[in-house]
Write a protein that holds these residues in place. Structure first.
Motif, short mmCIF file in Angstrom:
data_model
loop_
_atom_site.label_atom_id
_atom_site.label_comp_id
_atom_site.label_asym_id
_atom_site.label_seq_id
_atom_site.Cartn_x
_atom_site.Cartn_y
_atom_site.Cartn_z
N GLY A 166 -7.41 -19.84 12.93
CA GLY A 166 -7.03 -18.72 11.73
C GLY A 166 -5.74 -18.84 11.44
O GLY A 166 -4.80 -19.57 11.48
N TYR A 167 -5.29 -17.51 10.93
CA TYR A 167 -3.79 -17.36 10.48
C TYR A 167 -3.35 -16.44 11.47
O TYR A 167 -3.65 -15.51 11.99
N ARG A 168 -1.98 -17.19 12.16
CA ARG A 168 -1.41 -16.60 13.15
C ARG A 168 -0.12 -15.95 12.44
O ARG A 168 0.37 -16.56 11.66
N SER A 169 0.04 -14.54 13.11
CA SER A 169 1.16 -13.98 12.71
C SER A 169 2.36 -14.78 13.22
O SER A 169 2.55 -15.59 14.25
N TYR A 170 3.80 -14.54 12.64
CA TYR A 170 5.14 -15.05 13.35
C TYR A 170 6.05 -14.04 13.82
O TYR A 170 6.46 -13.20 13.02
N PRO B 69 12.29 -15.74 15.85
CA PRO B 69 13.54 -15.66 14.94
C PRO B 69 13.38 -15.90 13.64
O PRO B 69 12.60 -17.11 13.26
N ARG B 70 14.10 -15.30 12.84
CA ARG B 70 14.29 -15.77 11.50
C ARG B 70 15.82 -15.62 11.15
O ARG B 70 16.45 -14.97 11.40
N LEU B 71 16.04 -16.98 10.42
CA LEU B 71 17.43 -17.28 10.21
C LEU B 71 18.16 -16.66 9.02
O LEU B 71 19.27 -16.59 8.91
N GLY B 72 17.30 -16.08 8.24
CA GLY B 72 17.95 -15.18 6.98
C GLY B 72 18.58 -16.00 5.98
O GLY B 72 18.20 -17.44 6.13
#
Lengths: 87, 306
Positions: A10-14, A17-20
């Motif tokens: 299905g669709y997985r949340s994340y 880390p987000r590098l901006g």
């Protein structure tokens, strides 16, 4: 018969880390270089950039070769030529 | 602010006006949108795309304010955009890139590290039904497949809010159904969605909240269930149809008499007990009573004439 199973994840949340904006800038740079070189693109799009690279390399090789041949490089720069007389 | 629910509104608009010179695209809009799937309905030129662009901070309102996910897209555009996925209406895909490369690039633009972006790209393309085609070039894709890729790039970075601008545009009936099923499926994964469309049946099938725009003005903002309840009721009586009709009119409802059949409404669920009472009062036998749910199209036309 195999024991393989297909999972629909299905669709997985994340949550990683987000590098901006820094990561976005790096992505634009990386993709820009890849696109200019035709990487990941059709063969037709690779012809022009790689032709330019080959032409530049060949021209450089010819000039360097000619320089060697006529002894244009002083021995301080090319030690292998030390003691050899120009043609 | 909230809509009287436990979860805060995903969109709050207060007296928002936007014009392109002399053309007023949105005029004095005030509304709130709760979490879930929301339909933004209106004819072409009603202001739907302008509304989406204002939400993204790509346009600046002439006056008024807007909060998207609790942030102002004018003062904090990067914060808002990092939490939004946007699927534009027009053609926007590079023809000479593979679907996997493009979706992975979109994920990296949203700040996801390269190796994770590639993994999520494959998963998202699998979700939209393009697992077999992910290494094909986008220029070779059909319109339906391109729409799926556009949806995939919008959801690959796990946004809190998804803005879909005419997602079913240019699709054949089967493709349209598949796209709407996909959107419904996303709502099952708790992704908030705002779908802009001028095809009202699409909105009816997918949304639980509807915002209607007409020439930049807000016609209505409310739950879809509320719209459905505003249908008409068809009744058939054994005798005295005119007496029943006048009794119903006395209660403030419209009635159209066609022989022994009467069409009452539109109105909410209070029509049915009122009709039973009117029939009993006039001594007419009630043969049948059927509620016909009003389509959004009927309501839209009805609202336009008000």
């Amino acid at each position: 018969m195999t024991d393989q199973v297909i999972y629909d994840r299905g669709y997985r949340s994340y949550d990683g880390p987000r590098l901006g904006p820094k990561g976005a800038r790096r992505a634009v740079y990386k993709d820009g270089v890849r696109r200019v070189l035709g990487l990941g693109r059709k063969a037709r799009q690779k012809i022009f950039p790689w032709s330019l690279i080959v032409i530049a390399l060949v021209a450089a090789a010819v000039f360097v070769g000619a320089g060697f041949a006529v002894g244009a490089f002083p021995p301080e720069i090319v030690p292998a030529l030390r003691g050899r007389k120009p043609l | 602010m909230s809509l009287g629910q436990s979860r805060p509104a995903i969109l709050e608009v207060s007296d928002l006006t936007h014009d392109y010179g002399e053309v007023v695209a949105l005029s004095g809009l005030t509304l709130e949108v709760p979490p879930g799937v929301t339909g933004l309905v209106g004819a072409n030129g009603a202001g739907k795309t302008t509304m989406l662009r204002l939400m993204l901070g790509l346009l600046h309102p002439t006056s008024g304010s807007m909060q998207v996910l609790g942030h102002d897209p004018q003062s904090e555009p990067l914060v808002v955009r990092s939490r939004i996925g946007y699927m534009p209406e027009g053609e926007c895909l590079p023809k000479d890139q593979t679907a996997a490369d493009f979706v992975s690039y979109a994920a990296q633009l949203a700040g996801i590290p390269s190796h994770e972006a590639k993994r999520r790209s494959s998963e998202t393309l699998f979700l939209v039904g393009l697992e077999e085609e992910r290494f094909r070039f986008l220029g070779d894709f059909s319109t339906g497949m391109q729409q799926r890729v556009k949806l995939a790039q919008a959801i690959v970075h796990d946004p809190d809010l998804l803005l879909l601008d005419e997602p079913a545009s240019g699709l054949d009936p089967e493709g349209r159904t598949q796209m709407l099923d996909l959107i419904k499926r996303l709502s099952d994964f708790d992704v908030n969605v705002i779908v802009s469309s001028h095809v009202l049946t699409d909105i009816e099938q997918t949304c639980d909240w509807v915002v209607m725009l007409d020439a930049g003005n807000l016609l209505r903002s409310g739950p879809l269930q509320g719209f459905e309840k505003l249908g008409t009721v068809l009744i058939e009586v054994l005798e005295h149809p005119d007496a029943v009709a006048s009794a119903i009119r006395g209660q403030g409802f419209d009635v159209v008499v066609d022989g022994l059949r009467l069409v009452v409404g539109p109105g909410d669920e209070s029509i049915e007990p009122m009709v039973v009472a009117a029939a009993a009062h006039t001594g007419s036998g009630l043969v049948r009573m059927i509620r016909g749910s009003a389509s959004l199209e009927d309501l839209f036309l009805n609202q336009e004439t008000v």
